[in-house]
Scaffold this active site. Structure first.
Site, PDB file in Angstrom:
ATOM      1  NE  ARG A  76      -2.292   9.108  -3.708  1.00 56.43           N
ATOM      2  CZ  ARG A  76      -1.040   9.196  -3.270  1.00 56.43           C
ATOM      3  NH1 ARG A  76      -0.329   8.077  -3.063  1.00 56.43           N
ATOM      4  NH2 ARG A  76      -0.505  10.380  -3.040  1.00 56.43           N
ATOM      5  CG  LEU A 115      -1.881  -1.118   1.457  1.00 58.78           C
ATOM      6  CD1 LEU A 115      -2.590  -0.954   2.800  1.00 58.78           C
ATOM      7  CD2 LEU A 115      -2.894  -1.186   0.327  1.00 58.78           C
ATOM      8  CG  ASP A 116       0.156   4.579  -2.559  1.00 62.05           C
ATOM      9  OD1 ASP A 116       0.990   3.867  -3.149  1.00 62.05           O
ATOM     10  OD2 ASP A 116      -0.780   5.157  -3.127  1.00 62.05           O
ATOM     11  CE  LYS A 117       6.717   7.138   5.066  1.00 63.15           C
ATOM     12  NZ  LYS A 117       8.001   7.842   4.886  1.00 63.15           N
TER      13      LYS A 117
END
EC number: 5.4.99.-
Length: 242
Positions: free
Chosen positions: A192, A92-94
């Site tokens: 996003r 997952l993104d940070k």
């Protein structure tokens, strides 16, 4: 005037390196606004707010798979350091919170799980808090091209790869919409970029949303994931309760 990371190091009694890392991680704010540049010149009496980072927690574990709740601001690649003997299956993104899966590296199940991802046989469901009002379910089908330098950046482009996202509104309040999001493909920053593409960017997205926000994080949460007979859910953090 002094560089932000130097002022922060004095305030928090930490090294310059640690101060820079906190700022780069998006954990430092001034007056409710996230500080983005560690070397920014600021008055020496500037006071910073530093957000605490939760530790990952176990949702489920057996001999095949380890399902974790990843808090925001932790790199997915760092999860294996908390849980020795397990290898990251996906990421997952940070700033994204939610369920992440680890497996025993090179095990029979690991090979099956990798094939399931490759064959798009993994079902994922996210929650996203977006700007504006979205009243109906819709499919976003727009190809995504990703540039990978020091940090990844994606955009809609005819030269990109197929990307399909399905969004369903769950709740609308104060010109914000809480969405259930499903993805048929897994492109970098897909959700996003697609939500920006339809002019409903995710709140707190400092990369794809230029509107100022009081959100302390990217408002994207990996809610559910299912593969090979397993299904896991990570309860959304309280900031998603609108």
């Amino acid at each position: 005037m002094e560089k932000a990371y130097k002022i922060l190091s004095v305030q928090e009694n930490i090294s310059h390196k640690k101060a820079k890392a906190l700022i780069d991680s998006g954990l430092v704010s001034i007056g409710g606004k996230k500080l983005m540049v560690a070397r920014k010149e600021l008055p020496k009496n500037t006071h910073f707010s530093v957000q605490k980072v939760e530790k990952p927690s176990v949702i489920f574990e057996d001999e095949n798979i380890l399902a974790l709740f990843k808090p925001p601001f932790i790199e997915s690649y760092d999860l294996a350091s908390f849980f020795k003997g397990w290898a990251l299956l996906h990421r997952l993104d940070k700033e994204t919170s939610g369920v992440v899966l680890l497996v025993k590296e090179n095990s029979e199940f690991h090979l099956k799980a990798k094939k399931a991802f490759k064959d798009r046989a993994v079902k994922k469901e996210y929650l996203a808090l977006t700007q504006g009002i979205i009243e109906e379910e819709r499919e976003i089908n727009a190809p995504i091209l990703t540039f990978k330098t020091t940090k990844a950046f994606s955009k809609i482009s005819k030269k990109g790869q197929e990307a399909v996202t399905i969004i369903t509104p769950l709740k609308i309040i104060n010109k914000k919409t809480l969405l259930k999001v499903g993805i048929k493909t897994g492109r970098t920053h897909q959700i996003r970029v697609h939500l920006k593409h339809i002019n409903h960017p995710i709140i707190g997205d400092t990369l794809y949303n230029n509107e100022p926000s009081l959100a302390k994080r990217l408002m994207l949460h990996a809610h559910k994931i299912a593969l090979l007979g397993y299904e896991f859910e990570a309860i959304a953090p309280k900031e998603f309760e609108i």
